[in-house]
Scaffold this active site. Structure first.
Site, mmCIF file in Angstrom:
data_model
loop_
_atom_site.group_PDB
_atom_site.id
_atom_site.type_symbol
_atom_site.label_atom_id
_atom_site.label_comp_id
_atom_site.label_asym_id
_atom_site.label_seq_id
_atom_site.Cartn_x
_atom_site.Cartn_y
_atom_site.Cartn_z
ATOM 1 N N ASP A 168 0.795 -1.235 0.000
ATOM 2 C CA ASP A 168 0.000 0.000 0.000
ATOM 3 C C ASP A 168 0.824 1.280 0.000
ATOM 4 O O ASP A 168 0.291 2.361 0.257
ATOM 5 C CB ASP A 168 -0.945 0.000 1.201
ATOM 6 C CG ASP A 168 -0.205 0.036 2.524
ATOM 7 O OD1 ASP A 168 0.964 -0.388 2.570
ATOM 8 O OD2 ASP A 168 -0.794 0.492 3.525
ATOM 9 N N GLU A 169 2.108 1.196 -0.302
ATOM 10 C CA GLU A 169 2.938 2.398 -0.218
ATOM 11 C C GLU A 169 4.118 2.293 -1.171
ATOM 12 O O GLU A 169 4.690 1.221 -1.366
ATOM 13 C CB GLU A 169 3.442 2.576 1.219
ATOM 14 C CG GLU A 169 4.161 3.874 1.467
ATOM 15 C CD GLU A 169 4.512 4.057 2.941
ATOM 16 O OE1 GLU A 169 4.872 5.177 3.322
ATOM 17 O OE2 GLU A 169 4.429 3.068 3.696
#
Length: 353
Positions: A94-95
């Site tokens: 997610d990053e």
């Protein structure tokens, strides 16, 4: 991404929208993997025990994790990144860091690019993302948390000094709970306090991390965005529903863990020389034991054999609640360049039983 796992669950299950949910943590010994913003208002956060989370938020709903689905959405998001630049360094599902100095859109504004990317993510996945924009990874990372959820923050070159000086020391990337407590004891509470300390003082009190803190608070961070991050270790662990004290049971669990590591090693096409055994006792004390071999290994048998040797190395002090094995000193290490920030690059791969 904003509360990624929890947001995916709320996206896929309309009945969960607007409710306090936690991904994972539902079992007796469960640990929360992610919490929705509705749950965070009550103090629920990732890495918290499910029992504590339930105590803080009695109406909390626990949801089983679905990593296949999270990976699927993550791939959709990364495709959007590559529409703008090939310099994408994923940190997790997610990053990621993106270098858009030169980008495929020919857009000179990183701020507008971030806005476009966030809008595309929303359009294609239905999820919200936040962004931080600045001249280097360190400042951009801090800025990415500044206007969460569903926002972005640009820190321009002329603003960096005042931005970092006003920052609470716990907000600095690389300053964890233990380091923050030590800094508090030395009278360092903000970036301004940190900036007042000399390089010699920081090196004396924080060792090799001292120069990093000295440079970071001045906005100096020379680490480039690396599209192909080299894995430094690979491991797996298991927390037991009940504490175990029998070595027979421990060996049985270690065999399952070694088997999972072998599968992941084959998938990644890597091998390693250093085996580390991780033991968490019932009193929550954590112990690790390591052995470096003279050759690379990737088979379950050799991993398990070394883990057994480490298990018998010392007498067990108590019953055990968690066992883990990791393999490091991988045959990819020759490609590794040491980063100029004191972060632990250990990658722990957890799995369900």
């Amino acid at each position: 991404m904003d509360a990624f796992y929890a947001s995916v669950e709320q996206l896929d299950n309309p009945e969960l929208r607007g409710k306090a949910i936690a991904v994972g943590g539902g079992s007796k010994r469960g640990v929360v993997s992610a919490a929705s913003y509705e749950a965070r208002k009550f103090g629920v956060k990732s890495a918290m025990s499910g029992a504590l989370a339930q105590k803080l938020c009695p109406h909390l709903i626990f949801v089983k994790s679905n990593f296949d689905r999270y990976r699927e959405v993550s791939q959709q998001i990364r495709k959007i990144f590559f529409e703008y630049t090939d310099l994408v360094e994923p940190l997790s599902l997610d990053e990621a860091y993106l270098d858009v100095t030169e980008n495929k859109m020919g857009n000179p504004s990183a701020t507008l690019i971030a806005q476009e990317i966030r809008e595309k993510i929303k359009e294609k996945t239905g999820l919200n993302a936040s962004a931080g924009i600045s001249i280097n990874k360190f400042v951009a990372k801090i800025a990415s948390d500044y206007n969460k959820p569903n926002g972005q923050k640009t820190v321009y070159p002329k603003e960096i000094a005042s931005f970092l000086e006003a920052l609470e020391i716990r907000k600095f990337h690389g300053v964890g709970k233990v380091t923050a407590e030590k800094m508090y004891g030395l009278g360092i509470f903000t970036g301004r306090d940190l900036k007042e300390k000399s390089l010699e003082f920081l090196a004396e009190n924080f060792g090799k991390s001292g120069p990093y803190y000295y440079n970071a608070v001045r906005g100096i961070h020379l680490s480039e965005v690396k599209p192909n991050r080299i894995r430094k270790s690979l491991g797996a662990e298991r927390t037991f529903s009940e504490n175990i004290s029998s070595e027979v049971y421990m060996l049985e669990r270690l065999e399952h863990i070694a088997e999972e590591i072998e599968r992941r090693l084959k998938k990644s096409k890597v091998a390693g020389k250093t085996v580390t055994l991780k033991i968490k006792y019932s009193d929550f004390s954590l112990h690790t034991r390591s052995k470096t071999l003279s050759y690379f290994i990737a088979s379950k048998e050799l991993i398990l054999e070394t883990a057994k040797e480490l298990l018998y190395q010392e007498k067990m002090k108590d019953s055990v609640r968690l066992l883990g094995i990791s393999l490091s000193n991988l045959n990819t290490d020759k490609k590794i360049k040491v980063e100029d920030e004191p972060k632990d690059l250990y990658i722990q791969l957890k799995f369900k039983f």
